[in-house]
Structure formats: structure tokens, C-alpha cells
Design a protein around this motif. Structure first.
Motif, PDB file in Angstrom:
ATOM      1  N   TYR A  45       4.862   6.394   4.572  1.00 13.15           N
ATOM      2  CA  TYR A  45       5.749   5.236   4.459  1.00 13.15           C
ATOM      3  C   TYR A  45       4.829   3.961   3.605  1.00 13.15           C
ATOM      4  CZ  TYR A  45       8.823   6.490   7.974  1.00 13.15           C
ATOM      5  OH  TYR A  45       9.702   7.066   8.849  1.00 13.15           O
ATOM      6  N   VAL A  46       5.701   3.602   2.626  1.00 14.93           N
ATOM      7  CA  VAL A  46       5.094   2.197   1.917  1.00 14.93           C
ATOM      8  C   VAL A  46       4.922   1.271   2.977  1.00 14.93           C
ATOM      9  CG1 VAL A  46       5.466   0.459   0.254  1.00 14.93           C
ATOM     10  CG2 VAL A  46       6.042   3.146  -0.381  1.00 14.93           C
ATOM     11  N   SER A  47       3.691   0.629   2.801  1.00 15.20           N
ATOM     12  CA  SER A  47       3.631  -0.522   3.755  1.00 15.20           C
ATOM     13  C   SER A  47       3.620  -1.722   2.833  1.00 15.20           C
ATOM     14  CB  SER A  47       1.838  -0.449   4.272  1.00 15.20           C
ATOM     15  OG  SER A  47       1.913  -1.691   4.811  1.00 15.20           O
ATOM     16  N   ILE A  48       4.306  -2.812   3.513  1.00 14.13           N
ATOM     17  CA  ILE A  48       4.445  -4.030   2.624  1.00 14.13           C
ATOM     18  C   ILE A  48       4.121  -5.329   3.794  1.00 14.13           C
ATOM     19  CG2 ILE A  48       5.829  -5.934   1.692  1.00 14.13           C
ATOM     20  CD1 ILE A  48       7.581  -3.898   0.701  1.00 14.13           C
ATOM     21  N   ASN A  84       0.946  -1.206  -0.109  1.00 14.06           N
ATOM     22  CA  ASN A  84       0.030   0.022   0.095  1.00 14.06           C
ATOM     23  C   ASN A  84       0.804   1.359   0.032  1.00 14.06           C
ATOM     24  OD1 ASN A  84      -3.112  -0.786   0.406  1.00 14.06           O
ATOM     25  ND2 ASN A  84      -1.999  -2.126   1.538  1.00 14.06           N
ATOM     26  N   VAL A  85       0.664   2.143  -0.935  1.00 14.14           N
ATOM     27  CA  VAL A  85       1.304   3.410  -1.211  1.00 14.14           C
ATOM     28  C   VAL A  85       0.707   4.586  -0.732  1.00 14.14           C
ATOM     29  CG1 VAL A  85       2.622   4.731  -2.793  1.00 14.14           C
ATOM     30  CG2 VAL A  85       2.591   2.071  -3.179  1.00 14.14           C
ATOM     31  N   PRO A  86       1.203   5.399   0.149  1.00 16.19           N
ATOM     32  CA  PRO A  86       0.675   6.772   0.349  1.00 16.19           C
ATOM     33  C   PRO A  86       0.349   7.626  -0.753  1.00 16.19           C
ATOM     34  CG  PRO A  86       2.671   6.991   1.082  1.00 16.19           C
ATOM     35  CD  PRO A  86       2.533   5.351   0.694  1.00 16.19           C
ATOM     36  N   ASP A  87      -0.775   8.430  -0.986  1.00 11.95           N
ATOM     37  CA  ASP A  87      -1.096   9.121  -2.051  1.00 11.95           C
ATOM     38  C   ASP A  87      -0.522  10.330  -1.755  1.00 11.95           C
ATOM     39  OD1 ASP A  87      -2.319   9.857  -4.497  1.00 11.95           O
ATOM     40  OD2 ASP A  87      -4.155  10.339  -3.739  1.00 11.95           O
ATOM     41  N   THR A 143       1.225  -1.333  12.359  1.00 10.16           N
ATOM     42  CA  THR A 143      -0.079  -1.719  11.259  1.00 10.16           C
ATOM     43  C   THR A 143       0.246  -1.067   9.921  1.00 10.16           C
ATOM     44  OG1 THR A 143      -1.449  -0.068  12.095  1.00 10.16           O
ATOM     45  CG2 THR A 143      -1.772  -1.949  13.151  1.00 10.16           C
ATOM     46  N   ASP A 144      -0.492  -1.786   9.209  1.00  8.81           N
ATOM     47  CA  ASP A 144      -0.351  -1.180   7.851  1.00  8.81           C
ATOM     48  C   ASP A 144      -1.099   0.208   7.641  1.00  8.81           C
ATOM     49  OD1 ASP A 144      -2.874  -2.349   8.261  1.00  8.81           O
ATOM     50  OD2 ASP A 144      -2.897  -3.335   6.397  1.00  8.81           O
ATOM     51  N   ILE A 160       9.925   2.577   3.419  1.00  7.30           N
ATOM     52  CA  ILE A 160       9.165   1.378   3.451  1.00  7.30           C
ATOM     53  C   ILE A 160       9.213   0.783   4.929  1.00  7.30           C
ATOM     54  CG2 ILE A 160       8.996  -1.029   2.577  1.00  7.30           C
ATOM     55  CD1 ILE A 160      10.474  -0.184  -0.017  1.00  7.30           C
ATOM     56  N   LYS A 161       7.850   0.149   5.344  1.00  5.18           N
ATOM     57  CA  LYS A 161       7.755  -0.300   6.688  1.00  5.18           C
ATOM     58  C   LYS A 161       7.286  -1.866   6.263  1.00  5.18           C
ATOM     59  CE  LYS A 161       7.660   3.317   9.712  1.00  5.18           C
ATOM     60  NZ  LYS A 161       6.901   3.889  10.840  1.00  5.18           N
ATOM     61  N   VAL A 162       7.660  -3.131   6.881  1.00  9.11           N
ATOM     62  CA  VAL A 162       7.078  -4.125   6.798  1.00  9.11           C
ATOM     63  C   VAL A 162       5.932  -4.415   8.022  1.00  9.11           C
ATOM     64  CG1 VAL A 162       7.461  -6.695   7.095  1.00  9.11           C
ATOM     65  CG2 VAL A 162       9.078  -5.242   5.845  1.00  9.11           C
TER      66      VAL A 162
END
Length: 253
Positions: free
Chosen positions: A222-225, A160-163, A213-214, A172-174
């Protein structure tokens, strides 16, 4: 060259998938096979009650008429896309797939089907509907990492990528899946013939956006993976269920 099967649940002409296809084609061989219309919320549904037709669009993309995202990946991997793809990419979804969203998401389902069929798979969603280029660049970055250092975990990567502009992404965060409150709104209206029509309301409000959390990652730029798995077994509940059965007089062997 990496061979990518690209699908989605917003439909073959949606801006997300077209932006991503254009970005990926700069580096990889890409075949788009996606529903001919919006199938958001289709989850892992398969069409089993009728045959499906595929329309080849002028740009070579394949539109599965009335098909689900899972249909598209199943047909694409098993029959239509040749040579066989190396990876399934699903997205870019218009809107996030965070927390409980992954249960209903056709975007995540397309990636799940790819994993069922033995292929590495990622799902990509944008937390909005503006900066598709940011999500496309993030996807290219992740694929480059996978090419350089393959991930052997066997999971689906839900991204999921922030707009926001790509340059403003903090990193990036796991993450793990957060959660929403249960959705409860249903709207109804009577048509001119006296029949009642129903519309499902919006998703529930965020309940768990705690650190890790995502939801928390995306909200903070942050990008959530989130690694997802197909096995839904609740292993921690095994002994509890066995004890419950034994207390109820049922022999558990």
C-alpha cells in the motif's frame, strides 16, 4: 495552472526527481531547484556560514551548489522561483522515509520548509530504487485529488510508495510513523597518513511495524500517507513536567 516547486535531497540529477519532473510537467508548471549533489540526511539544515551560488542547467533546472534541501526551498520560494509556487513537492527519494527516518530526511525537510513558508507541501519516497514511475504516478494522483478537493489540514503529507509496478499497488492507507531500533554502527579506517576516518553505518532495524504504521502499509503493498506536523510540543507531558517541577520545589505559574 498549478505552479510546483520541486526539490529533493538526492541531488538535481537523481533519477527520482527527474522522473517526477517529467511526469508533473505533463499537467503542471514545474520548477526544479535542488542540491547539486546528494545531501541525504541533511534534515532541516540551513547554510548560514557562506553565500550560495545557483547554476542553471541546460534543461532549466536550478542546482544550488553545496546547498541543502532546506536552502533550496527557502531560496526558491522567497527569491528565485517566480511566479511564486503554489505547492512544494519533494522527491522522489531513493529509499523510504518511514518512522524515525523523517527526523533525518532531507526529503521531508524540504517539504517542512515549504510548510514553514506557508505552502502546502508533500514529500514522496520510493521504498527501493526501481519503480520511480509508480511513485510519480501516485504523486500525480495525489495532486489531482488536492486540486479537486483541497486539504485544509495544514500538515505535511509524507508519502511512501512500495517499489512495485503501479498496477500492483493495493491502495492507499493513512498511517502513523512506526519506529526503528537506534542505529549504532560506526566504521573506522586509518588513512595513509595515520588519520582515522569514520563512516556512519546503516539505519537501525525496524522495531514497530504494527498495524496502522507506515512500515506495515508499505510492506503490504500500500501507499502510506502520514500527516506530519511542525509543532513538536509533547502536550501529554505538560502536566507531568509541571508536577515534577513542583515536587522539586520550583514554583510553576
Amino acid at each position: 495552472m498549478l505552479k510546483i516547486l520541486l526539490s529533493n535531497d538526492d541531488g538535481v540529477n537523481a533519477p527520482g526527481i527527474q522522473t517526477l519532473a517529467a511526469a508533473l510537467r505533463q499537467y503542471y508548471h514545474v520548477q526544479v531547484i535542488a542540491p547539486d549533489r546528494n545531501r541525504s540526511g541533511a534534515s532541516n539544515a540551513l547554510t548560514l556560514d557562506k553565500p550560495l551560488k545557483i547554476q542553471t542547467l541546460i534543461n532549466g533546472d536550478l542546482a544550488v551548489q553545496e546547498g541543502t534541501p532546506t536552502d533550496c526551498v527557502y531560496i526558491g520560494v522567497n527569491k528565485v522561483v517566480r511566479p511564486r509556487p503554489d505547492i512544494v513537492v519533494s522527491g522522489i527519494n531513493c529509499g523510504p522515509n518511514l518512522g524515525d527516518d523523517v527526523i533525518y530526511s532531507g526529503t521531508v525537510a524540504a517539504a517542512t520548509e515549504g510548510r514553514h513558508l506557508g505552502l502546502p507541501s508533500i514529500a514522496v519516497s520510493l521504498d527501493g530504487e526501481t519503480h520511480y514511475e509508480s511513485a510519480a504516478k501516485v504523486t500525480c494522483d495525489i495532486l489531482a485529488l488536492l486540486q479537486k478537493n483541497p486539504l485544509r489540514a495544514g500538515n505535511i503529507l509524507n508519502i511512501n510508495v512500495p517499489d512495485i509496478p503501479y498496477e500492483e499497488i493495493k491502495g492507499i492507507k493513512v498511517t502513523r510513523c512506526g519506529s526503528r531500533h537506534a542505529a549504532s554502527e560506526v566504521y573506522s579506517l586509518e588513512d595513509p597518513k595515520g588519520n582515522t576516518l569514520y563512516w556512519l553505518g546503516p539505519v537501525g532495524e525496524i522495531r514497530d511495524a504494527s498495524p496502522g504504521t507506515d512500515f506495515e502499509a508499505v510492506q503490504n503493498g500500500y501507499v502510506s500517507i502520514t500527516p506530519l506536523q511542525v509543532d513538536l510540543t509533547a502536550y501529554k507531558a505538560h502536566s507531568l513536567v509541571e508536577e515534577w517541577l513542583e515536587k522539586s520545589g520550583v514554583s510553576v505559574k
